[in-house]
Design an enzyme around this catalytic site. Structure first.
Site, mmCIF file in Angstrom:
data_model
loop_
_atom_site.group_PDB
_atom_site.id
_atom_site.type_symbol
_atom_site.label_atom_id
_atom_site.label_comp_id
_atom_site.label_asym_id
_atom_site.label_seq_id
_atom_site.Cartn_x
_atom_site.Cartn_y
_atom_site.Cartn_z
ATOM 1 N N GLU A 3 39.542 52.830 31.457
ATOM 2 C CA GLU A 3 40.734 53.312 31.994
ATOM 3 C C GLU A 3 41.978 52.849 31.403
ATOM 4 O O GLU A 3 42.092 51.859 31.023
ATOM 5 C CB GLU A 3 40.788 52.742 33.581
ATOM 6 C CG GLU A 3 42.125 53.239 34.192
ATOM 7 C CD GLU A 3 41.937 53.150 35.755
ATOM 8 O OE1 GLU A 3 40.637 53.050 36.167
ATOM 9 O OE2 GLU A 3 42.986 53.363 36.678
ATOM 10 N N GLU B 246 46.863 50.820 45.187
ATOM 11 C CA GLU B 246 46.325 52.234 44.840
ATOM 12 C C GLU B 246 44.971 52.557 45.566
ATOM 13 O O GLU B 246 44.163 52.789 44.633
ATOM 14 C CB GLU B 246 46.560 52.040 43.310
ATOM 15 C CG GLU B 246 47.732 51.755 42.526
ATOM 16 C CD GLU B 246 47.830 51.874 41.237
ATOM 17 O OE1 GLU B 246 46.711 51.895 40.535
ATOM 18 O OE2 GLU B 246 48.780 52.154 40.807
ATOM 19 N N ARG C 112 59.961 50.767 45.417
ATOM 20 C CA ARG C 112 58.744 50.095 44.821
ATOM 21 C C ARG C 112 58.761 48.920 44.171
ATOM 22 O O ARG C 112 58.331 48.031 44.323
ATOM 23 C CB ARG C 112 57.839 51.114 43.930
ATOM 24 C CG ARG C 112 56.865 50.719 43.416
ATOM 25 C CD ARG C 112 56.038 51.720 42.483
ATOM 26 N NE ARG C 112 55.152 51.199 41.774
ATOM 27 C CZ ARG C 112 54.243 52.022 40.867
ATOM 28 N NH1 ARG C 112 54.098 53.075 40.911
ATOM 29 N NH2 ARG C 112 53.599 51.305 39.821
ATOM 30 N N ASP D 274 55.786 48.798 36.546
ATOM 31 C CA ASP D 274 54.403 49.229 35.851
ATOM 32 C C ASP D 274 54.798 49.221 34.575
ATOM 33 O O ASP D 274 54.594 50.321 33.969
ATOM 34 C CB ASP D 274 53.705 50.240 36.630
ATOM 35 C CG ASP D 274 52.438 50.439 36.324
ATOM 36 O OD1 ASP D 274 52.079 49.421 35.692
ATOM 37 O OD2 ASP D 274 51.790 51.503 36.583
ATOM 38 N N GLU E 209 49.559 52.315 27.476
ATOM 39 C CA GLU E 209 49.601 53.216 28.588
ATOM 40 C C GLU E 209 50.887 54.004 28.276
ATOM 41 O O GLU E 209 50.782 55.202 28.468
ATOM 42 C CB GLU E 209 49.273 52.486 29.997
ATOM 43 C CG GLU E 209 49.440 53.542 30.918
ATOM 44 C CD GLU E 209 48.944 53.090 32.274
ATOM 45 O OE1 GLU E 209 48.710 51.918 32.743
ATOM 46 O OE2 GLU E 209 49.068 53.928 33.383
HETATM 47 O O1 GCW Z 1 49.763 51.848 36.218
HETATM 48 C C1 GCW Z 1 48.554 51.578 36.989
HETATM 49 C C2 GCW Z 1 47.494 52.487 35.894
HETATM 50 C C3 GCW Z 1 46.206 52.349 36.565
HETATM 51 C C4 GCW Z 1 45.914 51.010 36.820
HETATM 52 C C5 GCW Z 1 47.069 50.248 37.742
HETATM 53 C C6 GCW Z 1 46.702 48.895 37.944
HETATM 54 C C7 GCW Z 1 43.737 49.918 36.654
HETATM 55 O O2 GCW Z 1 48.092 53.757 35.443
HETATM 56 O O3 GCW Z 1 45.311 53.094 35.734
HETATM 57 O O4 GCW Z 1 44.654 50.741 37.316
HETATM 58 O O5 GCW Z 1 47.967 50.483 37.120
HETATM 59 O O6 GCW Z 1 47.350 47.965 37.183
HETATM 60 O O7 GCW Z 1 45.869 48.301 38.706
#
Ligand code: GCW
Length: 651
Positions: free
Chosen positions: A142, A267, A317, A346, A374
């Protein structure tokens, strides 16, 4: 003469590919001392092979040796302190097995840099310094941008690559890795209960040789998924017993297992909230189960509402981590570490420091960085993140008169790994600098990112001064360049939803993830001061006031904290909109500058590396132009305010 056996490996050794040196000090010809531990023996092996590669043929000598030598003095103990000091015209490395290993790698690195007598006495800043892999059991990763997993191909695998990976980690001071994704699915669940014990044991033992502990991610609802129970309620005695029994079996079989990492209530992942329990109740139940075996629990704080309605302007958030966790300070067991992303949202190219880091006086905290790129170009763009990590670690939380920096308020550090089974491990050859740099910085947060970059460049590409200067320059400018052509001023989140690569200014705007800029033809940004979502109030008084004030807010974060009209005057007199247009035009030109600088290194580098990086730059420039044109066009059409410099906005 012995026939030369060539072992073919389909990957590079990155900075561990030691180069021949024209001159090495006399003492490198001899090594005295026979370490007893596995890590000590690994240190000896590294010195023998590393020095040989550099051009010395060290001889292993007995204790009575009087000629200059490297003396290895191992003393028992599990601490990681390493000492290198002068001794009888040579050097002595002192430490536990792990200390010797860090000392040996330090010495090799310093010799490679041309330092003949590197005296050093150092202990790491944090006892846990690790990488988190988001590797899935089927071999996919991932947010992986460098091929497939080298830990899994349907089941866990241990290979020569595992060993070299452990060497790479140890050589930059890292001592742990969590091998599977925090989103635990499929057969990765079985890491906990047995199916894969043999493989796991081999991986664990290979890592242990280099002082690297094994961690695994586990699912909070494992008692249901694996144990056949009806619930995973942390206060249910059957659930508690299941975790105790399962942990006892696992820790007995895998001696180098350090603990579990858990993404709960995040999530869509299961967690204690499902049962009306707090994050502390959930974490403590697991922590108690692994405590008898010295296990530690890494509990993620990435808990937020991911099913927000974009029309809901009350929910922010950015507030979520603090809202959930700050009131729980002091309620976690001693072997729990709260894993906190460096920013409140994030891993964007620029966010303020997570305010939660200032609220945990009585709880262990671990900062979580992301070297997997990412949101920062996915290892197709060059983006050296170490200066950003350093900025964050150096940041004053303004809660205490002393020891107030982030680096002084955390107990551990981790980063989401950027590795995979690509030949060069990280997809982009220059992305390996993030791995190396994160390691060095988590050992010593006072280290200097530019020096780290230069050191990495010499170790990786050799000591041609033009190469070192150029590569260091490219790396050090790369983050600001990326920020300019993508999402400047802290706005974030204009990437394509899902894969997070390339521009899509409204891609997330009407979605459920809570990542809105709420741009209209008049204004852009979210007001997070007391008159808005109140997020600024989560900081100490001084910082809260600074961020809440449009005048005092650092300009690079202006749109993170404020909603402003496009004609808002910036400090240099430009309007906000003009600044955004300019950043995109300049960002592209500057990216071109980085690419041109690389081109000038032709003939000075291994042609394969040179070509690979050139190809990446080609893609970076294509994508930078796309970002520039899409964002500028979108803003122009929204506002109908032209660029003052009359540049062509429509692509
Ligand atoms: O931003 C998100 C990512 C997910 C990730 C999540 C996390 C592993 O897009 O892919 O999941 O953060 O940190 O848990």
């Amino acid at each position: 003469m012995q026939p030369k056996v060539v072992i073919f490996v389909d990957y590079s050794l990155l900075w561990l590919d030691w180069r021949k040196k024209s001159e090495l000090p006399e003492y490198t010809k001899r090594i005295v001392g026979r370490p007893a531990t596995r890590q000590g023996k690994a240190a000896l092996r590294e010195l023998l092979s590393g020095l040989k590669a550099m051009g010395s043929e060290p001889e292993e000598c007995g204790k009575g040796e009087t000629r200059p030598a490297i003396h290895l003095t191992e003393h028992p103990g599990s601490d990681e302190k390493a000492t290198i000091r002068r001794c009888c015209d040579g050097l002595e490395i002192l430490g536990s097995g792990r200390g010797l290993l860090y000392g040996a790698f330090h010495l090799l690195r310093r010799l490679a840099l041309g330092d003949s007598f590197p005296e050093w006495e150092s202990s790491p800043a944090y006892p846990i310094r690790m990488l988190d892999h988001w590797d899935n059991a089927d071999g996919s990763i991932e947010r992986g941008y460098a091929g497939h997993s080298f830990f899994f191909n349907g089941k866990p695998v241990c290979s020569e690559r595992t060993r070299d990976y452990a060497r790479l980690l140890a050589s930059c001071g890292l001592n742990g890795c969590c091998i599977n994704n925090v989103n635990v699915h499929g057969s990765a669940l079985m890491l906990l209960t047995g199916g894969y014990q043999r493989e796991l044991k081999r991986i664990s033992s290979t890592l242990a040789e280099y002082g690297v502990s094994l961690w695994i991610s586990v699912s909070f609802s494992s008692p249901i998924e694996l144990g056949g129970l009806q619930t995973a309620d942390p206060l249910d005695p059957a659930v508690q017993q299941w975790w105790k029994d399962t942990s006892a079996r696992l820790f007995a079989e895998i001696p180098n297992l350090a603990g579990f990492l858990v993404k709960a209530d995040s999530e869509g992942r299961p967690g204690p909230h499902t049962y009306g329990r707090t994050q502390a109740e959930g974490a403590n139940m697991l922590a108690e189960a692994i405590e008898p075996f010295g296990g530690k629990l890494l509990w993620r704080c990435f808990v937020y509402n991911c099913t927000q309605d974009w029309r809901d302007t009350k929910t922010d958030r950015a507030r979520a981590q603090c809202d959930h966790f700050a009131p729980l300070d002091g309620k976690f067991r001693e072997n729990v570490y709260l894993q906190i992303k460096n920013g409140p949202v994030d891993f964007q190219i620029r966010e303020p420091v997570s305010p939660l880091l200032g609220h945990l006086e009585h709880t262990n905290s671990m900062i979580e960085f992301q070297i997997a790129q990412e949101y920062t170009g996915q290892q197709r763009h060059v983006c050296y993140l170490v200066p950003m990590f350093k900025e964050i670690l150096d940041f004053h939380l303004e809660h205490k008169p002393e020891r107030d920096k982030v680096s002084e308020n955390i107990s551990a550090a981790c980063a989401v790994s950027n590795t995979g089974d690509d030949f060069n491990w990280t997809g982009h050859d220059l992305a390996a600098a993030n791995l190396f740099g994160f390691g060095l910085l988590s050992w010593d947060p006072t280290a200097d990112p530019a020096e780290i970059a230069a050191e990495w460049s010499v170790l990786t590409f050799g000591d041609d001064p033009m190469v070192t200067e150029t590569v260091t320059g490219i790396l050090m400018r790369s983050r600001n360049v990326y920020e300019k052509y993508t999402v400047p001023l802290g706005i974030g989140w204009m990437c394509v939803p899902g894969n997070h690569y390339g521009p899509s200014p409204e891609g997330y705007e009407y979605d459920r993830w809570g990542t809105y800029h709420r741009a209209t033809h008049k204004e852009i940004g979210v007001e997070r001061g007391p008159g808005g979502t109140g997020f600024t109030e989560q900081y100490s008084t001084g910082l809260a006031a600074k961020y809440a004030s449009i005048e005092d807010c650092p300009e690079e974060l202006l749109l993170f904290f404020h909603r402003l009209p496009y004609d808002h005057p910036m400090k240099d007199g430009r309007t906000l909109l003009q600044r955004i247009y300019d950043d995109h035009f300049e960002g592209y030109e500057e990216a071109k500058g980085l690419s041109d600088a690389w081109d000038r290194l032709g003939g000075r580098l291994d042609p394969a590396v040179y070509d690979r990086v050139r190809d990446r730059f080609r893609e970076q420039l294509r994508c930078a132009a796309e970002w520039r044109d899409v964002i500028n066009t979108w803003l122009y059409r929204l506002t109908l305010i032209p660029d003052e410099k009359g540049r062509r906005i429509y692509p």
